[in-house]
Design a protein around this motif. Structure first.
Motif, PDB file in Angstrom:
ATOM      1  N   GLU A 172     -62.828 -52.111  67.683  1.00  0.00           N
ATOM      2  CA  GLU A 172     -62.276 -53.281  66.972  1.00  0.00           C
ATOM      3  C   GLU A 172     -61.139 -52.928  65.999  1.00  0.00           C
ATOM      4  O   GLU A 172     -60.176 -53.688  65.857  1.00  0.00           O
ATOM      5  CB  GLU A 172     -63.469 -53.933  66.242  1.00  0.00           C
ATOM      6  CG  GLU A 172     -63.279 -55.263  65.583  1.00  0.00           C
ATOM      7  CD  GLU A 172     -62.779 -56.387  66.488  1.00  0.00           C
ATOM      8  OE1 GLU A 172     -62.135 -57.295  65.949  1.00  0.00           O
ATOM      9  OE2 GLU A 172     -63.017 -56.350  67.721  1.00  0.00           O
ATOM     10  N   ASN A 173     -61.198 -51.733  65.361  1.00  0.00           N
ATOM     11  CA  ASN A 173     -60.183 -51.407  64.335  1.00  0.00           C
ATOM     12  C   ASN A 173     -58.777 -51.140  64.903  1.00  0.00           C
ATOM     13  O   ASN A 173     -57.814 -50.996  64.162  1.00  0.00           O
ATOM     14  CB  ASN A 173     -60.643 -50.222  63.473  1.00  0.00           C
ATOM     15  CG  ASN A 173     -60.828 -48.962  64.308  1.00  0.00           C
ATOM     16  OD1 ASN A 173     -60.889 -49.038  65.539  1.00  0.00           O
ATOM     17  ND2 ASN A 173     -60.910 -47.817  63.660  1.00  0.00           N
ATOM     18  N   GLU A 176     -55.187 -53.868  64.531  1.00  0.00           N
ATOM     19  CA  GLU A 176     -53.962 -53.925  63.717  1.00  0.00           C
ATOM     20  C   GLU A 176     -52.742 -53.364  64.436  1.00  0.00           C
ATOM     21  O   GLU A 176     -51.621 -53.789  64.197  1.00  0.00           O
ATOM     22  CB  GLU A 176     -54.157 -53.165  62.393  1.00  0.00           C
ATOM     23  CG  GLU A 176     -55.007 -53.935  61.413  1.00  0.00           C
ATOM     24  CD  GLU A 176     -56.081 -53.070  60.806  1.00  0.00           C
ATOM     25  OE1 GLU A 176     -55.766 -51.933  60.379  1.00  0.00           O
ATOM     26  OE2 GLU A 176     -57.245 -53.517  60.758  1.00  0.00           O
TER      27      GLU A 176
END
Ligand SMILES: Nc1ncnc2c1ncn2[C@@H]1O[C@H](COP(=O)(O)OP(=O)(O)O)[C@@H](O)[C@H]1O
Ligand SMILES: [Mg+2]
Length: 361
Positions: A172-173, A176
Motif C-alpha cells: 500500500e505505501n 505515493e
C-alpha cells in the motif's frame, strides 16, 4: 525519392538477392510463399528499422543462420545514400548510412519514406482500435522524430505505471510514487495526443476529396480523434480514474486507449458501415496518407503494395493505379492478369520463385 537497389544476404528465404528497381512501377509476381512479401518487408525495414509485420530481428534471419545483411541504395534529391543493416540473433541490429554507423535508429528516418499497403490495411476500419492507433503511430513516427521519442517515453512509463499498480495491491505505501509517474505520463501523453490530433486534422482535409471521388460523389467522410479522456485533460482523467485503475491494476485512460473515428454523414462506419464501405474508406485513408506524406516531406514516398490489387474491384483498382502513376511503386501479386487491360505502364517485371528473383523485361 527512389530506391535504386536492394541486396539481401541470409534474409528470410533469400540466401542472396541483388535487385535493381525502376524509378516507376515494379511488379513482383509469383505463387504464394515464394518470397514476394519478404522483399517488401526488407525494403520497409531498411527505411524504418522495423518489419511491417512486427517480426523480431532474430526471426528475419534465415533459418539456421546467425546473421543477415541488407544493403539498400536510395536516391534523394540527386544524392545517393547507402543504407546497410546487419541483423544479429542475440544483439541489436547495426545500421550504417554511407558506411558510417549510426547510434540511434531514428537517425535513419527522413532518408526514405515508405507507405506500405497490405490486405490487412483494408480491414483497418472494421477491426479494433489498436490497428488504427498503429497506423497513426507508424506514420507519425516516420514523419516526426519528436513524436517517436514522446511515444516511446509514454509507452515505457505506461508499462512502469501498470506494474506499479500491481505492486500497490500488495504494498500500500507505494501509492505515493504514483504521482511521480503520472506527472511524466501527462507530459508525454499530452504531446502524443496533440500530434495525433494535428495529424488527423491534416488527413481529414485530404481524405474528403479522395473519398468523394472514389464513391462517385455518394459519400462524404469525416475523420476525428476519439480521446479516451473525453473533455478532460489527461491529468484530470488520470486523477478521476485512479481508484478504478488501482482496482483493475491497469491504466484505463490515455493515448494508448484512443481511437480514430470514421463518419460517413452521421453514420459511424466502424460500427455500422457495410463491408464495402469500410474497405473503400480504408483505401481512401491509404491514398490520403500518400498525399499527406507527399505534401509534408515535399518529395514522393515509395509505395509498397502487397497483394492488394486482387482485393479490389476494377473501379477501385483503376483509381488506385491512376493515383500512383508518378511515384515509385513496388507491387506484389500472384499473376499479371490484373494489369492486362490497364493503360498503366509497368516498367519492370520480376518473377519470384522459392527465394530466387528473375527479371523478365
Ligand atoms: N527466417 C526465415 N528463414 C527462411 N525462410 C523463411 C523465414 N521466414 C519466412 N520464410 C519463408 O518465406 C516464405 C514466405 O515468404 P513471403 O514473402 O511471405 O511469401 P509470398 O510470396 O507469399 O509473399 C515461406 O516459404 C517461409 O517459409
Ligand atoms: Mg505475400
Amino acid at each position: 525519392m527512389v530506391i535504386k537497389s536492394l541486396k539481401l544476404k541470409n534474409y528470410r528465404n533469400y540466401e542472396l538477392l541483388d535487385l535493381t528497381f525502376d524509378p516507376k512501377t515494379n511488379i513482383l509476381y509469383g505463387d504464394n510463399a515464394q518470397g514476394k512479401t519478404n522483399v517488401l518487408e526488407a525494403l520497409y525495414l531498411s527505411g524504418t528499422t522495423k518489419s511491417h509485420r512486427g517480426t523480431k530481428d532474430r526471426d528475419l534471419i534465415q533459418f539456421e543462420r546467425d546473421e543477415a545483411h541488407l544493403e539498400t541504395i536510395v536516391e534523394k534529391r540527386g544524392i545517393e545514400y547507402q543504407i546497410d543493416m546487419h541483423l544479429k540473433k542475440n544483439s541489436p541490429k547495426g545500421i550504417a548510412i554511407n558506411k558510417i554507423p549510426i547510434r540511434k535508429a531514428s537517425e535513419l528516418f527522413g532518408i526514405i519514406h515508405f507507405v506500405f499497403f497490405s490486405p490487412e490495411d483494408l480491414n483497418i476500419i472494421k477491426d479494433g482500435p489498436s490497428g488504427r492507433r498503429r497506423f497513426i503511430d507508424l506514420e507519425l513516427s516516420q514523419l516526426d522524430k519528436v513524436y517517436l521519442s514522446n511515444l516511446s517515453n509514454y509507452n515505457r512509463i505506461i508499462n512502469q505505471r501498470n506494474s506499479l499498480l500491481k505492486d500497490i495491491y500488495k504494498q500500500e505505501n507505494l501509492r505515493e510514487t504514483l504521482d511521480i509517474w503520472d506527472m511524466q505520463l501527462v507530459e508525454y501523453g499530452t504531446k502524443v495526443m496533440e500530434s495525433r490530433k494535428r495529424f488527423i486534422e491534416d488527413v481529414n482535409e485530404i481524405i474528403s476529396n479522395i473519398h468523394y471521388k472514389l464513391t462517385g460523389g455518394k459519400e462524404n467522410i469525416t475523420l476525428s480523434y476519439e480521446c479516451s479522456v473525453g473533455n478532460l485533460t489527461l491529468e484530470q482523467a488520470l486523477k478521476k480514474n485512479r481508484e478504478r485503475d488501482m482496482r483493475l491494476k491497469s491504466t484505463s485512460v490515455g493515448p494508448h486507449r484512443d481511437d480514430l473515428c470514421f463518419m460517413a454523414g452521421s453514420l459511424d462506419i466502424r460500427k455500422f458501415g457495410s463491408q464495402g464501405q469500410q474497405r473503400t474508406a480504408a483505401l481512401s485513408l491509404k491514398l490520403s496518407e500518400i498525399e499527406l506524406v507527399r505534401s509534408l516531406i515535399r518529395d514522393t514516398p515509395v509505395l509498397l503494395l502487397d497483394d492488394v490489387l486482387s482485393e479490389l474491384d476494377k473501379h477501385r483498382q483503376n483509381y488506385l493505379l491512376d493515383s500512383i502513376h508518378d511515384i515509385q511503386t513496388v507491387i506484389t501479386c500472384t499473376g499479371l492478369d490484373e494489369f492486362v487491360n490497364h493503360r498503366f505502364s509497368i516498367n519492370k517485371i520480376f518473377h519470384v520463385k522459392n527465394g530466387q528473383v528473375a527479371k523478365e523485361n
